[in-house]
Design a protein around this motif. Structure first.
Motif, mmCIF file in Angstrom:
data_model
loop_
_atom_site.group_PDB
_atom_site.id
_atom_site.type_symbol
_atom_site.label_atom_id
_atom_site.label_comp_id
_atom_site.label_asym_id
_atom_site.label_seq_id
_atom_site.Cartn_x
_atom_site.Cartn_y
_atom_site.Cartn_z
ATOM 1 N N UNK A 171 49.675 -26.980 43.262
ATOM 2 C CA UNK A 171 49.707 -25.791 42.410
ATOM 3 C C UNK A 171 48.426 -25.650 41.584
ATOM 4 N N UNK A 172 47.988 -26.755 40.972
ATOM 5 C CA UNK A 172 46.825 -26.631 40.075
ATOM 6 C C UNK A 172 45.620 -27.452 40.536
ATOM 7 N N UNK A 173 45.790 -28.763 40.495
ATOM 8 C CA UNK A 173 44.647 -29.641 40.739
ATOM 9 C C UNK A 173 44.411 -29.844 42.244
ATOM 10 N N UNK A 174 43.332 -29.239 42.746
ATOM 11 C CA UNK A 174 43.075 -29.329 44.191
ATOM 12 C C UNK A 174 42.148 -30.506 44.555
ATOM 13 N N UNK A 175 41.908 -31.400 43.572
ATOM 14 C CA UNK A 175 40.953 -32.496 43.834
ATOM 15 C C UNK A 175 41.304 -33.277 45.108
ATOM 16 N N UNK A 176 42.558 -33.729 45.208
ATOM 17 C CA UNK A 176 42.914 -34.578 46.354
ATOM 18 C C UNK A 176 42.786 -33.861 47.700
#
Ligand code: HEM
Length: 217
Positions: A171-176
């Protein structure tokens, strides 16, 4: 680089086999220790999904690593790693099918059709099945090496769908998912560069005899 002996390869394979079971072992241990967080089903879905993608990428790392290092025996681990990707995908799908949807086929069909990230994950899983089913030496012989290779190229599409599935669901953190996407781009890019180089080399060697040949008068 020195190649290990057949016995050493056997031990390496056995060690790799056990190492690949560590994520599952940790999950089971966490389950018994009551350490699966506030939502255990979510935890298991995330862990098994993450490891499916990780094993797909690890499998795709074997060939470039072999080319870079000359360690040809690495190829002997590839099938096992690919099958582990399938194994974790089965656990991931079973978690969804059983613990998340309680075997409600109608609800699953609706969910697959409705949520694009589930559609994409499902497509990746379905594509993995023929690869796992044809992973034995007997199957390679039966369908022929060329067709087998063509079929197994589906792993590239599966990995892309896997990354897309992950990217879509966060939903928010697309880092991975972004890290997975970069790693996959590097792995696929390395293959393209290799292929381009190979084609250039074979075009060059095909051109040499022609240039050496006497000109027609
Ligand atoms: C090759 C096939 C698949 C791969 C590589 C894959 C990968 C992943 C990954 C990486 C995650 C997120 C893990 C995390 O947050 O750390 C995930 C979550 C999830 N996957 Fe998959 N998956 C696959 C197939 C499927 C299938 C077949 C289904 C169901 C039909 C499915 C349903 C889900 C669900 C429901 C979640 C959790 C979504 C949420 O956070 O609400 N996946 N998967």
């Amino acid at each position: 680089m020195r190649q290990p002996t057949a016995t050493q390869i056997k031990w390496i394979k056995a060690a790799a086999f056990v190492a690949c079971l560590v994520p599952l072992g940790l999950l089971v241990w966490r389950g018994f220790a009551g350490r699966l967080g506030a939502n255990p089903i979510e935890y298991i879905t995330h862990s098994t999904g993450w490891w499916t993608l990780a094993f797909l990428l690890i499998t795709l790392t074997v060939t470039p690593l072999r080319r870079l290092t000359g360690l040809n025996w690495l190829l002997r681990l590839r099938r096992m790693l690919g099958l582990y990707a399938f194994f974790y995908a089965c656990l991931h799908f079973t978690t969804y099918f059983w613990l998340d949807q309680f075997f409600d086929l109608a609800a699953i069909v609706k969910d697959v059709a409705k949520r694009p990230f589930v559609t994409v994950g499902f497509a990746a899983f379905v594509l993995l099945i023929p690869l796992a089913a044809t992973s034995t030496n007997a199957m390679v012989k039966r369908i022929g090496a060329k067709r087998w290779q063509a079929l197994h190229r589906a792993i590239y599409a599966i990995a892309i769908l896997g990354v897309l599935h992950f990217w879509w669901l966060v939903k928010k953190d697309i880092t991975e998912p972004a890290i997975f996407a970069v790693l996959l781009a590097l792995l696929l890019g390395a293959r393209l560069v290799w292929r381009a180089r190979q084609q250039a080399t074979s075009a060059q060697s095909a051109a040499v005899p022609r240039s050496l040949a006497p000109r027609a008068r």
